[in-house]
Design a protein around this motif. Structure first.
Motif, PDB file in Angstrom:
ATOM      1  N   ARG A  76      -9.989  -2.986  -5.507  1.00 50.79           N
ATOM      2  CA  ARG A  76     -11.414  -2.983  -5.842  1.00 50.79           C
ATOM      3  C   ARG A  76     -11.642  -3.533  -7.240  1.00 50.79           C
ATOM      4  NH1 ARG A  76     -12.484   3.180  -3.665  1.00 50.79           N
ATOM      5  NH2 ARG A  76     -13.186   2.671  -1.530  1.00 50.79           N
ATOM      6  N   ARG A  77     -10.833  -3.097  -8.194  1.00 53.11           N
ATOM      7  CA  ARG A  77     -10.983  -3.583  -9.569  1.00 53.11           C
ATOM      8  C   ARG A  77     -10.738  -5.088  -9.649  1.00 53.11           C
ATOM      9  NH1 ARG A  77      -7.678   1.097 -10.782  1.00 53.11           N
ATOM     10  NH2 ARG A  77      -5.924  -0.315 -11.225  1.00 53.11           N
ATOM     11  N   LEU A  78      -9.691  -5.555  -8.973  1.00 51.95           N
ATOM     12  CA  LEU A  78      -9.404  -6.989  -8.978  1.00 51.95           C
ATOM     13  C   LEU A  78     -10.564  -7.772  -8.392  1.00 51.95           C
ATOM     14  CD1 LEU A  78      -7.509  -9.424  -9.320  1.00 51.95           C
ATOM     15  CD2 LEU A  78      -6.554  -8.884  -7.061  1.00 51.95           C
ATOM     16  N   SER A  79     -11.101  -7.317  -7.281  1.00 56.62           N
ATOM     17  CA  SER A  79     -12.234  -8.015  -6.649  1.00 56.62           C
ATOM     18  C   SER A  79     -13.431  -8.082  -7.585  1.00 56.62           C
ATOM     19  CB  SER A  79     -12.623  -7.312  -5.354  1.00 56.62           C
ATOM     20  OG  SER A  79     -11.579  -7.354  -4.420  1.00 56.62           O
ATOM     21  N   LYS A  80     -13.697  -6.996  -8.298  1.00 62.98           N
ATOM     22  CA  LYS A  80     -14.837  -6.954  -9.219  1.00 62.98           C
ATOM     23  C   LYS A  80     -14.687  -7.977 -10.334  1.00 62.98           C
ATOM     24  CE  LYS A  80     -17.518  -3.767 -12.107  1.00 62.98           C
ATOM     25  NZ  LYS A  80     -17.636  -2.349 -12.586  1.00 62.98           N
TER      26      LYS A  80
ATOM     27  N   SER B 292       1.979  -8.364  -1.251  1.00 65.86           N
ATOM     28  CA  SER B 292       2.861  -9.509  -1.519  1.00 65.86           C
ATOM     29  C   SER B 292       2.087 -10.820  -1.512  1.00 65.86           C
ATOM     30  CB  SER B 292       3.983  -9.549  -0.479  1.00 65.86           C
ATOM     31  OG  SER B 292       4.794  -8.394  -0.573  1.00 65.86           O
ATOM     32  N   SER B 293       1.048 -10.906  -0.680  1.00 65.20           N
ATOM     33  CA  SER B 293       0.209 -12.109  -0.669  1.00 65.20           C
ATOM     34  C   SER B 293      -0.486 -12.291  -2.013  1.00 65.20           C
ATOM     35  CB  SER B 293      -0.839 -12.010   0.447  1.00 65.20           C
ATOM     36  OG  SER B 293      -0.232 -12.007   1.716  1.00 65.20           O
ATOM     37  N   LEU B 294      -1.021 -11.202  -2.553  1.00 67.83           N
ATOM     38  CA  LEU B 294      -1.671 -11.275  -3.867  1.00 67.83           C
ATOM     39  C   LEU B 294      -0.660 -11.629  -4.952  1.00 67.83           C
ATOM     40  CD1 LEU B 294      -4.051  -8.169  -3.748  1.00 67.83           C
ATOM     41  CD2 LEU B 294      -4.655 -10.571  -3.408  1.00 67.83           C
ATOM     42  N   THR B 295       0.506 -11.010  -4.892  1.00 66.68           N
ATOM     43  CA  THR B 295       1.547 -11.293  -5.880  1.00 66.68           C
ATOM     44  C   THR B 295       1.938 -12.766  -5.864  1.00 66.68           C
ATOM     45  OG1 THR B 295       2.471  -9.051  -5.822  1.00 66.68           O
ATOM     46  CG2 THR B 295       3.944 -10.817  -6.521  1.00 66.68           C
ATOM     47  N   PHE B 296       2.236 -13.281  -4.678  1.00 67.89           N
ATOM     48  CA  PHE B 296       2.706 -14.665  -4.583  1.00 67.89           C
ATOM     49  C   PHE B 296       1.617 -15.639  -5.023  1.00 67.89           C
ATOM     50  CE2 PHE B 296       3.744 -18.693  -2.598  1.00 67.89           C
ATOM     51  CZ  PHE B 296       5.113 -18.802  -2.839  1.00 67.89           C
ATOM     52  N   ALA B 297       0.371 -15.380  -4.645  1.00 66.62           N
ATOM     53  CA  ALA B 297      -0.725 -16.277  -5.029  1.00 66.62           C
ATOM     54  C   ALA B 297      -0.923 -16.302  -6.536  1.00 66.62           C
ATOM     55  CB  ALA B 297      -2.011 -15.853  -4.329  1.00 66.62           C
ATOM     56  N   ALA B 298      -0.760 -15.144  -7.202  1.00 65.44           N
ATOM     57  CA  ALA B 298      -0.889 -15.097  -8.652  1.00 65.44           C
ATOM     58  C   ALA B 298       0.271 -15.812  -9.344  1.00 65.44           C
ATOM     59  CB  ALA B 298      -0.975 -13.654  -9.126  1.00 65.44           C
ATOM     60  N   LEU B 299       1.446 -15.746  -8.736  1.00 63.37           N
ATOM     61  CA  LEU B 299       2.618 -16.410  -9.309  1.00 63.37           C
ATOM     62  C   LEU B 299       2.610 -17.910  -9.059  1.00 63.37           C
ATOM     63  CD1 LEU B 299       5.401 -13.849  -8.292  1.00 63.37           C
ATOM     64  CD2 LEU B 299       4.578 -14.314 -10.609  1.00 63.37           C
TER      65      LEU B 299
ATOM     66  N   HIS C 264       1.299  -2.901  -9.516  1.00 64.40           N
ATOM     67  CA  HIS C 264       2.576  -2.234  -9.289  1.00 64.40           C
ATOM     68  C   HIS C 264       2.948  -1.274 -10.411  1.00 64.40           C
ATOM     69  CE1 HIS C 264       4.096  -3.775  -5.520  1.00 64.40           C
ATOM     70  NE2 HIS C 264       3.675  -4.985  -5.836  1.00 64.40           N
ATOM     71  N   LEU C 265       2.333  -1.403 -11.567  1.00 67.27           N
ATOM     72  CA  LEU C 265       2.624  -0.465 -12.634  1.00 67.27           C
ATOM     73  C   LEU C 265       2.063   0.925 -12.320  1.00 67.27           C
ATOM     74  CD1 LEU C 265       2.118  -2.650 -15.836  1.00 67.27           C
ATOM     75  CD2 LEU C 265       4.246  -1.624 -15.028  1.00 67.27           C
ATOM     76  N   GLU C 266       0.955   0.977 -11.573  1.00 72.28           N
ATOM     77  CA  GLU C 266       0.378   2.276 -11.240  1.00 72.28           C
ATOM     78  C   GLU C 266       0.740   2.755  -9.829  1.00 72.28           C
ATOM     79  OE1 GLU C 266      -3.884   1.921 -11.546  1.00 72.28           O
ATOM     80  OE2 GLU C 266      -4.102   1.360  -9.442  1.00 72.28           O
ATOM     81  N   TYR C 267       1.150   1.862  -8.957  1.00 69.21           N
ATOM     82  CA  TYR C 267       1.456   2.239  -7.573  1.00 69.21           C
ATOM     83  C   TYR C 267       2.717   3.100  -7.546  1.00 69.21           C
ATOM     84  CZ  TYR C 267       2.162   1.773  -2.526  1.00 69.21           C
ATOM     85  OH  TYR C 267       2.320   2.030  -1.188  1.00 69.21           O
ATOM     86  N   ASP C 268       2.687   4.226  -6.799  1.00 66.86           N
ATOM     87  CA  ASP C 268       3.801   5.171  -6.849  1.00 66.86           C
ATOM     88  C   ASP C 268       4.475   5.454  -5.512  1.00 66.86           C
ATOM     89  OD1 ASP C 268       1.829   6.613  -5.594  1.00 66.86           O
ATOM     90  OD2 ASP C 268       1.772   8.260  -7.047  1.00 66.86           O
ATOM     91  N   LYS C 269       4.153   4.676  -4.478  1.00 67.90           N
ATOM     92  CA  LYS C 269       4.802   4.857  -3.176  1.00 67.90           C
ATOM     93  C   LYS C 269       5.949   3.850  -3.022  1.00 67.90           C
ATOM     94  CE  LYS C 269       1.586   7.802  -1.744  1.00 67.90           C
ATOM     95  NZ  LYS C 269       0.650   7.737  -2.888  1.00 67.90           N
ATOM     96  N   PHE C 270       6.894   4.155  -2.124  1.00 73.17           N
ATOM     97  CA  PHE C 270       7.995   3.248  -1.770  1.00 73.17           C
ATOM     98  C   PHE C 270       8.770   2.750  -2.998  1.00 73.17           C
ATOM     99  CE2 PHE C 270       4.633   2.513   1.491  1.00 73.17           C
ATOM    100  CZ  PHE C 270       5.285   3.087   2.563  1.00 73.17           C
TER     101      PHE C 270
ATOM    102  N   LYS D  66       4.276  -8.606 -14.002  1.00 71.47           N
ATOM    103  CA  LYS D  66       4.302  -9.991 -13.517  1.00 71.47           C
ATOM    104  C   LYS D  66       3.896 -10.063 -12.056  1.00 71.47           C
ATOM    105  CE  LYS D  66       7.704 -13.695 -12.669  1.00 71.47           C
ATOM    106  NZ  LYS D  66       9.134 -14.074 -12.825  1.00 71.47           N
ATOM    107  N   ARG D  67       4.255  -9.049 -11.273  1.00 71.00           N
ATOM    108  CA  ARG D  67       4.006  -9.051  -9.833  1.00 71.00           C
ATOM    109  C   ARG D  67       2.768  -8.236  -9.450  1.00 71.00           C
ATOM    110  NH1 ARG D  67       8.056 -11.802  -7.691  1.00 71.00           N
ATOM    111  NH2 ARG D  67       9.721 -12.212  -9.201  1.00 71.00           N
ATOM    112  N   SER D  68       1.938  -7.930 -10.450  1.00 69.24           N
ATOM    113  CA  SER D  68       0.690  -7.201 -10.230  1.00 69.24           C
ATOM    114  C   SER D  68      -0.479  -8.158 -10.406  1.00 69.24           C
ATOM    115  CB  SER D  68       0.568  -6.050 -11.230  1.00 69.24           C
ATOM    116  OG  SER D  68       1.614  -5.118 -11.060  1.00 69.24           O
ATOM    117  N   ALA D  69      -1.113  -8.526  -9.301  1.00 69.27           N
ATOM    118  CA  ALA D  69      -2.175  -9.549  -9.334  1.00 69.27           C
ATOM    119  C   ALA D  69      -3.337  -9.151 -10.232  1.00 69.27           C
ATOM    120  CB  ALA D  69      -2.682  -9.813  -7.917  1.00 69.27           C
ATOM    121  N   GLU D  70      -3.563  -7.856 -10.396  1.00 66.03           N
ATOM    122  CA  GLU D  70      -4.696  -7.409 -11.209  1.00 66.03           C
ATOM    123  C   GLU D  70      -4.626  -7.920 -12.638  1.00 66.03           C
ATOM    124  OE1 GLU D  70      -7.149  -3.337 -12.368  1.00 66.03           O
ATOM    125  OE2 GLU D  70      -5.190  -3.167 -11.381  1.00 66.03           O
TER     126      GLU D  70
END
Length: 276
Positions: free
Chosen positions: A230-234, A148-155, A172-178, A199-203
């Motif tokens: 990891r991909r986002l950091s790169k 959520s921190s990454l999402t909010f910062a990107a928004l 969030h497009l690839e995340y499959d939990k919860f 929109k809510r995926s910082a990557e």
């Protein structure tokens, strides 16, 4: 009877003052956690957050803010009371740098930074800025809170000076939990509203994450796998040098106290250098 009414009136007034979101006294001792309620602008519901003021707080002096976002299944008290490394580190860093420390529900317990949680956090930040002299606003969190921190910062990059995300997902497009909780928070499934998940995926929005940013991940994390972070950091490291990734290959879904301190210190120090 009149005497009883007078006593009751005084009690009510004192209670109202104690529950006031913003202190009127210009100088306060280090505060115990204060639990505050506010009416959300987006839907008029009652929402809550906890605030801890720094030692010898003065509302005449500028202070930075550290906002800590709890994980899935928890609420505003996790980053106030929990002894786990991420939570203790956030409290210690806030105290070290004399920050105003905020831990919101942001639609607990299964937020995932949907539209209503986003609106609540904007409201809290704007209210703080209206009532205090705020230097910088830093954002941190673990698991759902890190995501959520990454999402909010990107928004809202204009509102955030630095981000420290522990064990987050950035996609969030690839995340499959919860997924049941996330669907409720976002307003539908990935198939129904893919744009909301993107929109809510910082990557997908690295160009917006220009503030100092640090992430910790565990290679054995099955609950929130580390690949998207990891991909986002790169990608971010190719754009600027204000990025830190702590990657522990043998670690699971947790960040140690020492690593939590390191990623928080990184964004604070880099923000200080950036502003000077």
């Amino acid at each position: 009877m009149n005497s009883c009414r007078m006593i009751l009136t005084i009690f009510v007034l004192k209670t109202a003052i104690a529950m006031s979101v913003f202190a009127a006294d210009p100088v306060l001792e280090q505060s115990a956690p204060q639990d505050f309620e506010f009416i959300a602008n987006c839907d008029q519901t009652r929402q809550r957050y906890v605030m801890i003021l720094p030692e010898a707080f003065s509302n005449q002096e500028p202070h930075s803010v550290l906002i800590a976002l709890h994980g899935h299944g928890s609420d505003r008290w996790q980053f106030i009371k929990d002894k786990r490394g991420e939570c203790q580190a956030a409290r210690d860093i806030a105290q070290k740098y004399h920050m105003i420390y905020i831990s919101p529900d942001y639609r607990a317990r299964t937020s995932w930074m949907g539209p209503k949680a986003e609106a609540d956090l904007i409201q809290i930040i704007n209210d703080l800025k209206s009532n205090y002299k705020i230097k910088h606003v830093f954002l941190c969190g673990g698991s759902m809170g890190g995501s959520s921190s990454l999402t909010f910062a990107a928004l809202h990059p204009e509102l955030i000076a630095g981000v420290a995300a522990m064990n987050p997902t950035a996609n969030h497009l690839e995340y499959d939990k919860f997924q049941t909780a996330i669907q409720t928070s976002f307003g539908g499934t990935k198939q129904e509203i893919p744009h909301e998940y993107k929109k809510r995926s910082a990557e997908y929005w690295p160009e917006k994450l220009t503030m100092p940013l640090s992430i910790s991940v565990g290679g054995q994390d099955q609950l929130v796998p580390p690949d998207s972070a990891r991909r986002l950091s790169k990608v971010l490291k190719q754009l600027n040098d204000n990025v830190l990734l702590i990657d522990r290959p043998q670690q699971g879904h947790a960040t140690s106290y020492e690593d939590s301190v390191s990623i928080l210190e990184f964004v604070i120090q880099r923000t200080s250098q950036k502003k000077n």
